[in-house]
Design an enzyme around this catalytic site. Structure first.
Site, mmCIF file in Angstrom:
data_model
loop_
_atom_site.group_PDB
_atom_site.id
_atom_site.type_symbol
_atom_site.label_atom_id
_atom_site.label_comp_id
_atom_site.label_asym_id
_atom_site.label_seq_id
_atom_site.Cartn_x
_atom_site.Cartn_y
_atom_site.Cartn_z
ATOM 1 C CG ASP A 81 -9.329 2.669 -0.315
ATOM 2 O OD1 ASP A 81 -8.897 1.675 -0.655
ATOM 3 O OD2 ASP A 81 -8.701 3.388 0.348
ATOM 4 C CG ASP B 174 -2.188 0.723 1.171
ATOM 5 O OD1 ASP B 174 -2.330 1.465 0.365
ATOM 6 O OD2 ASP B 174 -2.999 0.696 2.049
HETATM 7 C C1 DGJ Z 1 -5.704 1.951 1.992
HETATM 8 C C2 DGJ Z 1 -6.152 0.681 1.186
HETATM 9 O O1 DGJ Z 1 -6.770 0.996 0.052
HETATM 10 C C3 DGJ Z 1 -7.096 0.043 2.170
HETATM 11 O O2 DGJ Z 1 -7.632 -1.206 1.517
HETATM 12 C C4 DGJ Z 1 -6.605 -0.248 3.298
HETATM 13 O O3 DGJ Z 1 -5.664 -1.198 3.123
HETATM 14 C C5 DGJ Z 1 -5.860 0.731 4.084
HETATM 15 N N1 DGJ Z 1 -5.290 1.596 3.303
HETATM 16 C C6 DGJ Z 1 -5.482 0.272 5.408
HETATM 17 O O4 DGJ Z 1 -4.613 1.370 5.995
#
Ligand code: DGJ
Length: 696
Positions: free
Chosen positions: A521, A452
């Site tokens: 997201d 991430d």
């Molecule tokens: C952003 C990601 O897109 C989410 O799916 C998740 O992993 C969060 N970060 C966790 O902090």
């Protein structure tokens, strides 16, 4: 042979397309053709004689220069801009020689040299013949003994046929709303899409498709391209005052400089482009096939159905809750259990822990191995979330190395989500990350990693940079590729997912390392239809991780949510203890059904029958490579009464084959099914998944 060379003139042919350029009689390289393949190599046009237009427009303004330098009186967008050690800021490229390499991967390189200074520029072309794609990249070498500063060095300039009126399709958006497809006419002047955020960005994507304003999903000429790079990029569509349309693509020159030392070679990322007469769907098929067949580290290895803990517990990670979720997930047929954020040292919220990549001793007194063992005993693989490029000021790492972050000494270090960015251009940072993550992967049975990146850059300083501090934009990405590439090479069993707060880092560069992308997201199923439609312009379904969640004020029916996610690589991220037994049972049935259709979805051809572009309905079809099986997904979101759903025309079937379509009477030829139009009755927020089978 796909590359024809004759007397300073080259034609590059693929299965259906061709691209040609040559040296004009003023010695400059001029583009002459990009479009359908012609009957014979002699059919392609020669460079036009250079012409000027009064005293205000020299030939460089009118020419279709193949790779223009910033020089003379060319006011068009250049591909290369330099400053020599003596302050001269004018680069005059002259043809030196051409080298053709034949074989499996035919290639052409054109060597150019500045008219005065010892600067060499090599333009590389590789023909991906069976994919109808051409790849271009550039090497700039300093052959002298004084440094040269590069201020712009693009990968390619793509010229469209002269005189045309064109429309540009591109992808725009923002966090939680990425991948929105825009189409707009190209008028005289510049249209710029770019990232200045250190990474590819949610906001714009390094992809274009240009048509004459009349293409649709199945027909019409489309010229399209991408840049394989995960940092700052720029794409400029220019319609000149002389009706020439061209698209330049490459590293962003904004705040960029590279001090090219004597003997050093700078290599740009690759740009890929193609032409098709089969509309936007045809352009997507070319990219999908190329990505699936040639880029993905694990190739056509089918992706598992995964469970991800994020939407269930967020930072509230505990061993007991993870185990409970794992048990319920296993009962539903999940194959891979992924523990998301919140598992590592002092990570109870987003304000601490990033940088300290070992299990939190309070949450996991015995480490995470017991959890992994239990997950494995339940028949699932185990995966883990990390965010290596980041550091919280409240972390052991930052307390030890406050100088490791990107910053200007005299400026506030702006925090976003309470975090700062480690300077991956630094070799000590790279070494630390390789060591700590290698240990994590070596000591645990981890077969999946979600990588991430949850913020964009600010104060892009590098106080003790070895070269020009503005090299950070490129050196950071090179460092990222090095760290990730080293880990991937040491742990070949790991399947990697590229995530950046959703789809902030999705490009053909990162797909050399990651097999899949966390698209957004935003997992609300209706919004997701448009997001997935945009994503699919470029990327195949196998790379599209799509999860069933509870997002939305009133989430769509569970089956609808599953159907949306089953169009990619299926996952679930929800608190399963809150699902009723009936919901879990339905989920298990749909997971089982997904496993049946998975090879068709992940490896088949995708057809956007009714694209989700501002419509209250959409339909997408997948067809297996042998055309024996197909699956149709159809969705209705909300349409005010009276309602007329348009007919759905299937595609991709063998016209001479016989097929049945679930829910419809009889056996018909593929040709018939593709021409009769299917009427589906759907209510608001209802979806259908129909299997289509060839009858022997
Ligand atoms: C952003 C990601 O897109 C989410 O799916 C998740 O992993 C969060 N970060 C966790 O902090």
């Amino acid at each position: 042979m796909p590359i024809h060379a004759r007397d300073h003139y080259w034609v590059l042919e693929s299965k259906n397309t061709a691209y040609a350029f040559g040296v004009a009689n003023d010695g400059a390289l001029a583009h002459t053709y990009w479009g359908p393949r012609l009957k014979s190599p002699g059919d392609y046009p020669e460079p036009l004689p250079p012409t000027a237009w009064a005293s205000f427009n020299a030939p460089g303004q009118l020419a279709t220069a193949e790779y223009p330098g910033y020089a003379g009186s060319n006011y068009v967008e250049p591909c290369l801009k330099t400053t020599f050690a003596d302050g001269v800021r004018d680069v005059v490229l002259q043809f030196v020689r051409a080298d053709v390499i034949d074989g499996d991967s035919p290639a052409l390189s054109i060597t150019l040299r500045d008219a005065y200074y010892p600067l060499q520029v090599v333009l590389h072309y590789r023909v991906h013949e069976q994919y109808d794609l051409m790849e271009r990249w550039v090497e700039v070498k300093n052959l002298g003994d004084t440094p040269v500063t590069l201020e712009r060095v693009w990968s390619a300039l793509w010229h469209l046929p002269l005189g045309g009126k064109y429309r540009l399709s591109h992808l725009a958006g923002r966090h939680i709303d990425e991948w929105q497809l825009h189409r707009e006419p190209l008028n005289v002047g510049l249209k710029v899409r770019e990232s200045r955020r250190l990474t590819t960005s949610h906001n714009a994507k390094p992809w274009f498709a240009v048509d004459r304003g009349v293409a649709d999903e199945v027909q019409g000429e489309v010229w399209f391209g991408v840049l394989a790079w995960s940092g700052n990029w720029k794409m400029v569509a220019e319609v000149t005052d002389f009706s020439s349309t061209r698209i330049g693509i490459g590293l962003n020159d904004w705040d960029f400089a590279w001090r090219l030392t004597p003997g050093e070679t700078f290599t740009t990322p690759s740009a890929l482009a193609g032409y098709t007469a089969a509309g936007f769907g045809g352009a997507s098929h070319i990219l999908h096939d190329y990505i699936r067949d040639t880029l993905l580290p694990h190739g056509k290895h089918l992706h598992p159905v995964l469970y991800n803990s994020w939407e269930a517990v967020f930072f509230d990670v505990s061993e007991a809750a993870q185990l409970q979720a794992a048990e319920l997930a296993a009962q539903m047929g999940v194959e891979l259990f992924v523990m998301d954020d919140g598992w590592f040292h002092q990570r109870n919220y987003e304000d601490a822990g990033l940088g300290d990549w070992w299990p939190d001793a309070v949450k996991f007194p015995q480490g995470i191995q017991p959890l992994i063992a239990r997950v494995n005993a339940l028949g699932m693989d185990f995966g883990l979330w990390i965010e290596p490029e980041m550091v919280n000021p409240d972390s052991d790492l930052y307390r030890q190395h406050p100088d490791w972050v990107i910053h200007f000494p005299t400026r506030t270090r702006t925090e976003m989500r309470n975090q700062l960015i480690l300077n991956l251009g630094r070799s000590d940072v790279q070494a630390y990350l390789i060591e700590v993550l290698d240990k994590l992967l070596s000591e645990h049975n981890i077969v999946f990693v979600k990588w991430d990146m949850n913020r964009n850059v600010s104060e892009p300083g590098w106080p003790d940079a070895p070269g020009d501090a503005r090299e950070i934009w490129v050196r950071y990405v090179q460092g990222l590729y090095h760290v990730w590439g080293t880990l991937a090479q040491r742990h070949p069993q790991v399947l990697w997912q590229s995530c950046s707060g959703g789809g902030g880092r999705a490009d053909l560069g990162i797909l050399h390392l990651a097999d899949q992308i966390w698209v957004s997201d935003n997992t609300e199923a209706v919004a997701r239809l448009a997001i997935q439609n945009g994503f699919a312009q470029v990327f195949p379904a196998i790379t599209m991780e799509a999860q069933v969640t509870q997002m939305g004020q009133t989430p769509a029916p569970l089956e609808f949510r599953f159907h949306v996610s089953m169009m990619g690589s299926l996952g679930i991220s929800a608190d399963l203890t809150r699902w009723t037994a009936a919901e879990r049972e339905l989920g298990a049935q749909l997971v089982a059904q997904y496993k049946e259709i998975r090879p068709i979805v992940q490896l088949g051809d995708q057809y956007r029958l009714l694209p989700a572009e501002g419509q209250p309905f959409s339909a997408v079809q997948y067809v297996s490579p042998d055309r024996n099986e197909s699956v149709l997904f159809a969705f209705r979101t909300h349409i005010p009464e009276p309602v007329f759903l348009p007919p759905i025309y299937l595609r991709g079937l063998d016209p001479d084959g016989c097929y049945t379509v679930e829910g419809f009477e009889g056996t018909r030829s593929g040709q018939a099914w593709m021409n009769i139009g299917l009427y589906l009755r759907l209510k608001d927020l209802e979806s259908k998944l129909l299997r289509i089978r060839r009858v022997k």
